[in-house]
Scaffold this motif. Structure first.
Motif, PDB file in Angstrom:
ATOM      1  N   UNK A 144       0.874  -1.167   0.000  1.00 31.40           N
ATOM      2  CA  UNK A 144       0.000   0.000   0.000  1.00 31.40           C
ATOM      3  C   UNK A 144       0.922   1.231   0.000  1.00 31.40           C
ATOM      4  N   UNK A 145       0.414   2.396  -0.442  1.00 25.99           N
ATOM      5  CA  UNK A 145       1.259   3.596  -0.366  1.00 25.99           C
ATOM      6  C   UNK A 145       1.635   3.873   1.098  1.00 25.99           C
ATOM      7  N   UNK A 146       2.740   4.570   1.290  1.00 24.37           N
ATOM      8  CA  UNK A 146       3.186   4.894   2.655  1.00 24.37           C
ATOM      9  C   UNK A 146       2.098   5.698   3.371  1.00 24.37           C
ATOM     10  N   UNK A 147       2.021   5.483   4.683  1.00 20.17           N
ATOM     11  CA  UNK A 147       1.003   6.149   5.497  1.00 20.17           C
ATOM     12  C   UNK A 147       1.670   7.230   6.341  1.00 20.17           C
ATOM     13  N   UNK A 148       1.170   8.429   6.330  1.00 12.77           N
ATOM     14  CA  UNK A 148       1.653   9.410   7.309  1.00 12.77           C
ATOM     15  C   UNK A 148       0.555  10.403   7.679  1.00 12.77           C
ATOM     16  N   UNK A 149       0.681  10.957   8.851  1.00 18.92           N
ATOM     17  CA  UNK A 149      -0.405  11.769   9.386  1.00 18.92           C
ATOM     18  C   UNK A 149       0.102  12.644  10.525  1.00 18.92           C
ATOM     19  N   UNK A 150      -0.417  13.842  10.601  1.00 12.43           N
ATOM     20  CA  UNK A 150      -0.103  14.750  11.708  1.00 12.43           C
ATOM     21  C   UNK A 150      -1.397  15.060  12.450  1.00 12.43           C
ATOM     22  N   UNK A 151      -1.380  14.911  13.756  1.00 12.89           N
ATOM     23  CA  UNK A 151      -2.549  15.264  14.575  1.00 12.89           C
ATOM     24  C   UNK A 151      -2.138  16.349  15.565  1.00 12.89           C
ATOM     25  N   UNK A 152      -3.040  17.279  15.813  1.00 13.13           N
ATOM     26  CA  UNK A 152      -2.753  18.368  16.742  1.00 13.13           C
ATOM     27  C   UNK A 152      -3.865  18.484  17.782  1.00 13.13           C
ATOM     28  N   UNK A 153      -3.493  18.951  18.951  1.00 15.24           N
ATOM     29  CA  UNK A 153      -4.514  19.208  19.969  1.00 15.24           C
ATOM     30  C   UNK A 153      -4.072  20.350  20.866  1.00 15.24           C
ATOM     31  N   UNK A 154      -5.067  21.038  21.418  1.00 18.17           N
ATOM     32  CA  UNK A 154      -4.802  22.081  22.398  1.00 18.17           C
ATOM     33  C   UNK A 154      -5.801  21.906  23.527  1.00 18.17           C
ATOM     34  N   UNK A 155      -5.282  21.921  24.751  1.00 22.54           N
ATOM     35  CA  UNK A 155      -6.168  21.748  25.901  1.00 22.54           C
ATOM     36  C   UNK A 155      -6.115  22.998  26.770  1.00 22.54           C
ATOM     37  N   UNK A 156      -7.287  23.482  27.134  1.00 26.43           N
ATOM     38  CA  UNK A 156      -7.401  24.648  28.009  1.00 26.43           C
ATOM     39  C   UNK A 156      -7.993  24.188  29.323  1.00 26.43           C
ATOM     40  N   UNK A 157      -7.322  24.535  30.413  1.00 22.52           N
ATOM     41  CA  UNK A 157      -7.852  24.144  31.713  1.00 22.52           C
ATOM     42  C   UNK A 157      -8.329  25.371  32.472  1.00 22.52           C
ATOM     43  N   UNK A 158      -9.440  25.214  33.163  1.00 18.59           N
ATOM     44  CA  UNK A 158      -9.994  26.345  33.904  1.00 18.59           C
ATOM     45  C   UNK A 158      -9.031  26.716  35.027  1.00 18.59           C
ATOM     46  N   UNK A 159      -8.995  28.017  35.396  1.00 17.97           N
ATOM     47  CA  UNK A 159      -8.090  28.411  36.476  1.00 17.97           C
ATOM     48  C   UNK A 159      -8.471  27.669  37.752  1.00 17.97           C
ATOM     49  N   UNK A 160      -7.460  27.302  38.499  1.00 18.13           N
ATOM     50  CA  UNK A 160      -7.717  26.550  39.716  1.00 18.13           C
ATOM     51  C   UNK A 160      -8.129  27.481  40.841  1.00 18.13           C
ATOM     52  N   UNK A 161      -9.099  27.044  41.547  1.00 16.43           N
ATOM     53  CA  UNK A 161      -9.578  27.814  42.669  1.00 16.43           C
ATOM     54  C   UNK A 161      -9.521  26.911  43.893  1.00 16.43           C
ATOM     55  N   UNK A 162      -8.712  27.332  44.836  1.00 15.62           N
ATOM     56  CA  UNK A 162      -8.470  26.467  45.999  1.00 15.62           C
ATOM     57  C   UNK A 162      -9.752  26.182  46.778  1.00 15.62           C
ATOM     58  N   UNK A 163     -10.684  27.139  46.738  1.00 16.09           N
ATOM     59  CA  UNK A 163     -11.895  26.983  47.543  1.00 16.09           C
ATOM     60  C   UNK A 163     -12.969  26.147  46.846  1.00 16.09           C
ATOM     61  N   UNK A 164     -12.828  26.093  45.534  1.00 16.59           N
ATOM     62  CA  UNK A 164     -13.855  25.353  44.797  1.00 16.59           C
ATOM     63  C   UNK A 164     -13.268  24.086  44.209  1.00 16.59           C
ATOM     64  N   UNK A 165     -14.054  23.032  44.219  1.00 20.18           N
ATOM     65  CA  UNK A 165     -13.584  21.774  43.694  1.00 20.18           C
ATOM     66  C   UNK A 165     -13.762  21.716  42.176  1.00 20.18           C
ATOM     67  N   UNK A 166     -14.702  22.542  41.696  1.00 19.41           N
ATOM     68  CA  UNK A 166     -15.077  22.463  40.291  1.00 19.41           C
ATOM     69  C   UNK A 166     -13.915  22.795  39.351  1.00 19.41           C
ATOM     70  N   UNK A 167     -13.688  21.941  38.396  1.00 17.57           N
ATOM     71  CA  UNK A 167     -12.663  22.185  37.384  1.00 17.57           C
ATOM     72  C   UNK A 167     -13.245  21.806  36.038  1.00 17.57           C
ATOM     73  N   UNK A 168     -12.787  22.484  34.993  1.00 22.51           N
ATOM     74  CA  UNK A 168     -13.221  22.031  33.679  1.00 22.51           C
ATOM     75  C   UNK A 168     -12.107  22.246  32.673  1.00 22.51           C
ATOM     76  N   UNK A 169     -12.196  21.565  31.562  1.00 25.54           N
ATOM     77  CA  UNK A 169     -11.200  21.742  30.512  1.00 25.54           C
ATOM     78  C   UNK A 169     -11.834  21.526  29.146  1.00 25.54           C
ATOM     79  N   UNK A 170     -11.260  22.198  28.158  1.00 23.06           N
ATOM     80  CA  UNK A 170     -11.705  22.040  26.776  1.00 23.06           C
ATOM     81  C   UNK A 170     -10.537  21.506  25.971  1.00 23.06           C
ATOM     82  N   UNK A 171     -10.794  20.515  25.151  1.00 25.98           N
ATOM     83  CA  UNK A 171      -9.745  20.019  24.259  1.00 25.98           C
ATOM     84  C   UNK A 171     -10.209  20.171  22.820  1.00 25.98           C
ATOM     85  N   UNK A 172      -9.385  20.879  22.048  1.00 20.62           N
ATOM     86  CA  UNK A 172      -9.672  21.050  20.618  1.00 20.62           C
ATOM     87  C   UNK A 172      -8.676  20.198  19.855  1.00 20.62           C
ATOM     88  N   UNK A 173      -9.136  19.447  18.896  1.00 13.01           N
ATOM     89  CA  UNK A 173      -8.207  18.570  18.174  1.00 13.01           C
ATOM     90  C   UNK A 173      -8.401  18.658  16.679  1.00 13.01           C
TER      91      UNK A 173
END
Lengths: 257, 783
Positions: B709-738
């Motif tokens: 088969x022809x040679x296989x090649x591929x580039x994948x990219x991702x960026x992850x954003x994490x919510x600022x940490x708040x010591x008083x709150x447990x809630x955390x969230x993150x977004x990943x774009x790929x």
């Protein structure tokens, strides 16, 4: 069953798949003899002898002329087939009888090719039923040949569907593993079927022997793009491609309402 | 019988040999044992493979699969330092004047920016360990790596490691050092998973939220593992937070996930439930087409686990997995398939030197197909079911000698196909005979520190497979025709195969930062996958060895060189291997594998060989980390009936295979990552001519897998954003774009040959490629 998964696969990839014609540098295999011999209980025995060509050639397959072709049955009746058109050998006095074993002998280019095939007893094609089933994103019309399989395993069937005089290239071949001794209405399913109202569909039912069943299952695998394609195992010895089949043949037609 | 006795005798002599080697230190000096476990401070999760080091000595111990460790040393004062990647190093002073039990809790480091304090000694641990061909997947890295449609997947991420090849574009199936996809032993909490993929191979069955640890062995398998030829993927589920309740989850393009964990009794028991469901079918519901709307296509899976401490010495674990794929076309066709596993484990600390684990394991893979056509209404079902009882001991004799030994017995039931039809159907109900077998093994493995430079692990596994009745078994001639049928009664032995599987690996340390390692191992496989499809289909059929199918055997030798540099920031290794494989399976032309009582008549038997060299350079710490892997290899097979009995390349034979992985922590919020892969195309069979038969053009094939088969090649990219940490709150969230296949390479998925639709006198080659520029977005939360 496999085709359902293939269809699913297609649904999954539909959004992204793209197709294009590419150039592939293929080897050129030396030309090989191809023999296709048929004895039926309803028409003239025919043997076609051609040669294979390279992939890049046009689809014209050179005829092998001047071959000596004979078919002998197990009662020692010998029939010589004569060349009517280049590469096409026949004998109108040879009509097959179910239960008999036929032996083919072909001598071409100094090489002798031989094969045997036994014509099974005919199973009657009772009728053609019609149905509509959803398949992928549409409804397709399917034809269901109905017959009663004789008791005892080892019956093999092949069906040829002709839609308005165009032969459907899809190979329908199966055995009686799942309904031995029962009535079969197994449908002729083709995912990209074009059958529509007003069409005439003809179906030829053949009762074939086991070697031919294996040959056509392999050929069907090739049609479905088998993972590791291989040449179907020929029942002809001597080193050639093709097959020799003694089978029954019965036809019915239906008009699509 | 005499033969069996001889095998037992050889095991016994081997044990004598081991006890001879073990240096029981009988000197006058008083010795005491320090033992205990290492845990995560926040969640109480036990940490696998954490290192415990006595700073005053060179003595170092590592926690086992349940976080347990044991060290025996002379009386004295010691500084114990405990290290685990991603955790703050802890150190404790102890006065060892009697046997001490010490439970250590490590604090996780919240961000990569924290100064990672890792002692140099710990950094070079990979150099001294006699294990080779072992890879551990960092679950933290996994969250940052780009993947197809944002669905993070352990089985896809391990494909980025050298020596491991993907089964296809976007596929979770993989090949290890030339072995087939069925030669990987995939264990989820010790239970084998027979079909590790969802949606025909595009996603793996493992929900990474529920996974604590993934270890892959591609060579030098320790003797406690057996049953497959090429690799072991040992996946361990999280135990669940035993301090506090946690809810986390995510929404992605393909599926959404939810994970709930918490204490049953604080510090003494915990549970975790993790669920996932895909919603591709929701898109079908949006279709304008009423037929499309009636189609179904989805998968779901559920992981659940609970554990409870019965005292200081005993702990019980109950874990399970249930996953299913469902697919249907209106009411004419429906199918579902999936795995079900369950593991009940009992950890028992016999004394401060002996750790015992007893497991009762259930594993099941099944599929059901429902077909309705005219008056025919029937279903086909198939199942493979295992019940496995397993006992393992870890015996920490002294600092130079550690022994693992154990035994297990599995009862396999394989139901290849059962057809159940309605009375109105013309199809008849029928059943392909069920097959029963017992697979058992005993093993012993000794880890020996010969001197400061030389460490060895050697062991022996003795395995048996016994195929038993009831059932009819057939004998076939050369061309696959049944020549004899023998009936066996219930429990009667049809065939029994004994095998010895020696395992050996050694590491010789050249200096503090470099070593060479060697290993040899023999592996036996008694379950064989029959499939003639390119993609993983639900109808894959597993068969145990029988009178016709012999156990598959693989012998592998490998040699490697390892070096760390820049203070352990970089790890470099090169490993080379050669593998001989016997009793491989292929199929006759036109083979019919489904619901076929005579399926064994369709098989061909042959051999194989695989060899290669793998280079690996990894940057472990810092803002930027990642790795480069390169593999040069060959995999070939030989069957008397194929290719005139000559060696031909296996499908997965990829001469060159490169992977680049980079993760860059831009700041507190953003993490960027990229992967690039390149490999030589798979070996394929293309036509070398064509002919006319049956009124159509048929292609002529000459040699098996003679093309690429022809040679296989591929580039994948991702960026992850994490919510600022708040010591008083447990809630955390993150977004990943790929972005998958970022430069839109048209990688050939299949190449088909056919009559030219525009010119029937010609034939053409048509390439289908799947995924180009596939974007994704995933939202994760935790509270």
């Amino acid at each position: 069953m496999k085709k359902y998964f293939n269809i699913t696969f297609l649904i999954i990839i539909t959004f992204t798949a793209c197709k294009k014609i590419i150039n592939v540098d293929l080897n050129n295999a030396p030309s090989q003899v191809v023999i296709e011999g048929i004895v039926t209980n309803s028409s003239t025995a025919q043997v076609n002898i051609t040669k294979s060509v390279t992939f890049s050639s046009s689809n014209t397959f050179p005829a092998v002329t001047g071959a000596t072709v004979t078919i002998t049955d197990n009662l020692n009746n010998k029939f010589i087939l004569t060349e009517k058109t280049p590469g096409n050998y026949s004998n109108s006095s040879l009509t097959g009888v179910p239960g008999r074993t036929y032996s083919l002998s072909v001598t071409a280019g100094g090489i002798n090719y031989t094969a045997t095939s036994t014509m099974p007893q005919q199973v009657n094609l009772d009728t053609l039923l019609l149905d509509q089933i959803p398949f992928g994103n549409k409804y397709i019309t399917i034809v269901q040949p109905q017959y009663t399989d004789p008791k005892g395993f080892g019956n093999y069937y092949s069906f040829i569907e002709t839609i308005n005089n165009t032969v459907n290239p899809k190979i329908f071949v199966w055995d009686d593993r799942f309904n031995d001794g029962g009535i079969s209405t197994r449908p002729l399913i083709q995912s990209d079927s074009t059958i529509k109202t007003g069409d005439t569909v003809k179906v030829e039912m053949r009762c074939i022997d086991k070697n031919i069943y294996t040959y056509f299952t392999s050929l069907a695998d090739l049609q479905q793009n088998a993972t590791t394609p291989a040449n179907p195992t020929s029942n002809i010895s001597g080193g050639c491609l093709g097959y020799f089949s003694a089978h029954t043949s019965q036809r019915k037609k239906v008009l699509i309402p | 019988m005499a033969y069996q006795f001889k095998k037992f005798a050889s095991i016994r002599s081997c044990i004598f040999f081991i006890s001879f080697l073990i240096n029981f230190n009988l000197s006058a000096q008083n010795k005491f044992t320090l033992s205990g476990s290492v845990k995560d401070k926040k969640s109480g999760e036990s940490l696998i493979g954490a290192s415990i080091r006595l700073e005053e000595t060179k003595i170092n111990a590592v926690t086992n699969g349940y976080g347990f460790y044991s060290i025996t040393i002379p009386q004295g004062n010691y500084t114990v330092s405990i290290n685990y990647a991603g955790y703050r190093t802890d150190s404790k002073k102890i006065n060892l004047d009697n046997n001490i039990q010490l439970v250590i809790e490590l604090e996780p480091i919240s961000t990569l920016l924290d100064e990672v304090v890792v002692s140099t000694k710990r950094k070079n641990e990979n150099i001294a360990k006699p294990l080779m061909g072992v890879e551990k997947l960092n679950m933290k890295d996994l969250n940052n790596l780009p993947v197809l449609l944002g669905e993070k997947d352990v089985l896809k991420s391990i494909q980025l490691l050298p020596g491991i090849k993907s089964a296809g574009d976007g596929n979770s199936g993989f090949y290890v050092r030339g072995g087939g996809a069925d030669q990987n032993l995939i264990l989820l909490d010790e239970a084998p998973v027979y079909n590790a993929s969802h949606l025909l191979g595009f996603f793996s069955t493992f929900n990474s939220d529920a996974i604590k640890d993934v270890t892959l062995y591609k060579g030098g398998m320790p003797a406690q593992y057996g049953g497959r030829l090429s690799s072991v993927v040992d996946i361990k589920m999280k135990d669940g937070n035993n301090k506090d309740y946690d809810v986390s989850g995510g929404l992605g393009l393909i599926s959404s996930r939810i994970n709930i964990e918490g204490p049953i009794v604080k510090d003494n028991g915990s549970f975790i439930i993790s669920a996932r469901r895909s919603y591709a079918d929701m898109f079908l519901k949006l279709s304008h087409d009423s037929i499309m709307r009636n189609n179904t296509l989805y998968f779901y899976d559920l992981n659940a686990k609970a554990n409870y401490k019965l005292g200081k010495k005993d702990r019980l674990f109950l874990s399970g997995y249930f996953g299913r794929d469902v697919l249907g076309f209106g009411n004419s066709f429906g199918t579902d398939w999936g795995n079900l596993t369950g593991t009940l484990r009992w950890n028992h600390i016999v004394n401060n030197k002996i750790f015992s684990n007893t497991s009762l394991i259930y594993s099941d893979y099944s599929y059901k197909i429902q077909i309705k056509s005219g008056t025919d209404n029937f279903k086909i079902t198939s199942q493979i079911q295992d019940i496995n009882l397993k006992q393992d001991f870890d015996f920490y004799i002294n600092n130079n000698n550690k022994i693992k030994f154990g035994a297990n017995i599995i009862h396999h039931t394989v139901a290849p196909g059962t057809i159940t039809a309605d009375a109105s159907s013309n199809i008849q109900s029928s059943e392909v005979q069920k097959r029963y077998s017992y697979e058992s093994a005993v093993y012993v493995s000794h880890e020996l520190t010969v001197n400061n430079n030389l460490n060895i692990v050697y062991g022996l596994r003795m395995s048996n497979l016994s195929a038993v009745g009831p059932g009819n078994f057939y004998q076939y001639d050369q061309s696959g025709n049944a020549i004899d049928t023998i009936h066996y009664n219930k429990g009667q032995t049809v065939a029994s195969y004994w095998n010895l599987e020696p395992r050996f690996s050694a590491s010789y340390q050249l200096n503090e930062i470099s070593s060479i390692k060697f290993s040899y191992n023999r592996n036996i496989q008694n379950l064989h996958l029959l499939t003639n499809s390119t993609t993983s289909t639900p109808t894959d059929l597993w068969l145990p060895s029988t009178n016709n199918i012999k156990p598959e055997i693989a012998d592998q030798v490998s040699l490697g060189y390892y070096k760390n540099f820049k203070e352990g920031q970089f790890e470099f290794s090169v490993e080379t291997y050669y593998k001989w494989i016997q009793n491989q399976i292929d199929y006759r032309n036109g083979a019919d594998l489904q619901a076929n009582d005579n399926v064994e008549s369709e098989l061909l038997y042959g051999s194989g060989r695989a060899y290669g060299i793998e280079f690996y350079l990894k940057k472990k710490f810092g803002k930027f980390n990642g790795w480069v892997g390169y593999t040069l290899s060959r995999t070939e097979k030989r069957f008397a009936e194929i290719n005139n009995g000559n060696y031909f390349p296996a499908k997965q034979d990829q001469t060159h295979n490169i992977s680049l992985v980079g993760i860059y922590k831009l700041n507190e919020r953003w993490t960027l990552s990229g992967t690039w892969v390149y490999n030589t195309g798979n070996a394929v069979t293309f036509p070398s001519g064509k002919y006319h038969v049956n009124g159509q053009t048929v292609f002529l094939y000459t040699e098996r897998n003679g093309y690429r088969m022809p040679a296989y090649h591929r580039l994948d990219l991702a960026a992850t954003w994490e919510s600022p940490r708040n010591k008083n709150r447990k809630y955390q969230s993150s977004w990943t774009y790929g972005l998958y296949n970022a430069y839109g390479r048209e990688n050939a998925y299949i190449i088909q040959f056919k009559d030219d639709p525009n010119d029937p006198t010609k034939t053409v080659a048509e390439q289908t490629s799947l995924f180009r520029f596939v974007p994704s977005i995933t939202w994760n939360f935790k509270f």
